[in-house]
Design an enzyme around this catalytic site. Structure first.
Site, PDB file in Angstrom:
ATOM      1  N   ASP A 118     -15.972  57.031   1.882  1.00 58.27           N
ATOM      2  CA  ASP A 118     -16.522  57.143   0.853  1.00 58.27           C
ATOM      3  C   ASP A 118     -16.617  58.024   0.363  1.00 58.27           C
ATOM      4  O   ASP A 118     -16.047  58.985  -0.253  1.00 58.27           O
ATOM      5  CB  ASP A 118     -17.857  57.362   2.282  1.00 58.27           C
ATOM      6  CG  ASP A 118     -17.547  58.567   3.173  1.00 58.27           C
ATOM      7  OD1 ASP A 118     -16.775  59.851   2.535  1.00 58.27           O
ATOM      8  OD2 ASP A 118     -18.198  58.679   3.501  1.00 58.27           O
ATOM      9  N   PRO A 170     -21.783  37.088  19.037  1.00 51.28           N
ATOM     10  CA  PRO A 170     -22.728  38.269  18.346  1.00 51.28           C
ATOM     11  C   PRO A 170     -22.671  39.362  19.326  1.00 51.28           C
ATOM     12  O   PRO A 170     -23.363  38.604  20.528  1.00 51.28           O
ATOM     13  CB  PRO A 170     -23.349  37.581  17.702  1.00 51.28           C
ATOM     14  CG  PRO A 170     -23.936  36.155  18.248  1.00 51.28           C
ATOM     15  CD  PRO A 170     -22.302  35.377  18.967  1.00 51.28           C
ATOM     16  N   ILE A 171     -22.829  40.319  18.343  1.00 48.13           N
ATOM     17  CA  ILE A 171     -23.684  41.537  18.782  1.00 48.13           C
ATOM     18  C   ILE A 171     -24.573  41.786  19.441  1.00 48.13           C
ATOM     19  O   ILE A 171     -25.140  41.725  18.730  1.00 48.13           O
ATOM     20  CB  ILE A 171     -22.669  42.321  18.101  1.00 48.13           C
ATOM     21  CG1 ILE A 171     -21.328  42.983  18.977  1.00 48.13           C
ATOM     22  CG2 ILE A 171     -23.359  44.508  18.005  1.00 48.13           C
ATOM     23  CD1 ILE A 171     -20.477  44.423  18.011  1.00 48.13           C
TER      24      ILE A 171
END
Lengths: 151, 151, 151, 151
Positions: B16, B58-59
């Site tokens: 970033d 999936p989490i």
């Protein structure tokens, strides 16, 4: 105490081959929601960074619970607020709603961070300036409050 | 008990404006590391999904602590292992090392998930097949162990 | 003339609800491949930026053709090379192979870019240093060659 | 002929260590803008896919020119329209404005794509249904126009 609400339109590219939001995208959403919360407090990131000589408000801890999936085309609403101010860090709480259903809940701990004067490659925490905290119409950290300058 | 190590080269686009890894990218890394752990166990995602009729893993819960930042050009190593098997879910533990420094630690809870037979728009947990657990050379869930088939 | 080959493992999170690579991810791959090409030439991005006082090598033009889809679990190979050096910009050519099939082809034009001395918010092109071009074992730009300093 | 305008707030996470938008993010923006254009035409992706039995409208060619950088905190506006209808493909044109400055321009060629009936792993183009084209208030492909049903 300031609370911000942000509507997010789930895009095709936010979703994975299961057709539901690829979970790292939720952290992108929440990062954007923290920025939107600060902007709602009169603190847009770009200006805040320049004025206060920080590199940003990086995350040091986060926890998220994914309670219900969302898929592309849906609109969700994220409610965000500061949960706690500490000396050089603070907590942010996000709740992502799909209609009346709490779909995701997330807690972030972030640091008011600057480059070290002695070594610019090093990033270090700095005390959160009281004028920042004040913008959220919020209680100061405990120590400050005892000094009688709290709200 | 299977442990997988994966080297990750931090890219420019992972970072970033502060020049350090944008934190949601760590969750992308860890998601890839969970897939690599399963692949190391002989379970590449594509084949696993097709063979077992699931939509993926999936989490439902994750927690991460970010202890030291990383920047583009660095190589980090992620150690991943299953921390626990439950009936239809399981825990994954990731530790991201920068040399000898533990830079990020992450815990995931994931679900063995399929589309509901009655409503394909609905996703639901299914018991993790014993042959999957066996591939990790791992202890079975408590109930199974009591039946004397544990490791 | 230097050519670099990089293997990329397509991840679950690179793919969209159609189960194939979400096309912006290809541009992430190619950006990483340009960095890998420079690293192969002895120019890792972090050091190159610090030594030469540039902000990076941002893209000003790109064109891509997507000839065959890829899905998670597949390995693809990207061949990258400099296609042309101009005064302050250069071309990069990427070919992404799925076995013997050319799956994606991409052309990038990038600029050797620095912050303007008079206005640091402004980014401007600078002449590519000859020692950079030399690292790729490559022809100099036409004008330079005519001056007899070409390879 | 339908033209859609979408405002995009550039986020911290859209930007790279140079502090400007990481270019693959522009393709994410444009992909979302194509979806928004179709939604403006009464064709939200999720419903369109279900009704027409397609897997989506994948890209086969794109070209972009990056004329001016943008940074986090800025609002940009993308104007999107269909540039051409062909038999099973179509062109989309995006212009990203920063105030009065054209900052990025992008052309996409997309395909109306379905899984092959004989081999569901194979994706193939299908003729764009006339009722889809009509929604954009747009000229039909050349062949159709000659049959006198054009606008």
């Amino acid at each position: 105490m300031l609370k911000n609400r942000k509507t997010i339109h789930i895009e095709w590219g936010d979703c994975d081959p299961a057709g539901i939001v690829y979970f790292p995208c939720y952290f992108v959403f929440f990062d954007n929601c923290t920025a939107a919360l600060f902007e709602a407090a009169g603190l847009p990131t770009y200006e805040m960074i320049k004025q206060h000589g920080i590199i940003g408000i990086p995350i040091v801890d986060t926890r998220a619970r994914f309670l219900a999936p969302s898929r592309f085309g849906e609109d969700v609403v994220v409610e965000s607020s500061i949960s706690e101010w500490r000396r050089s860090s603070f907590g942010v709480h996000h709740r992502l709603w799909k209609g009346d259903t709490l779909a995701v809940e997330c807690f972030e701990t972030r640091v008011w961070a600057a480059r070290s004067a002695s070594n610019p490659e090093r990033i270090e925490g700095r005390p959160v300036p009281p004028e920042i905290i004040r913008k959220f119409g919020d209680r100061r950290p405990a120590r400050t409050k005892r000094q009688g300058r709290g709200k």
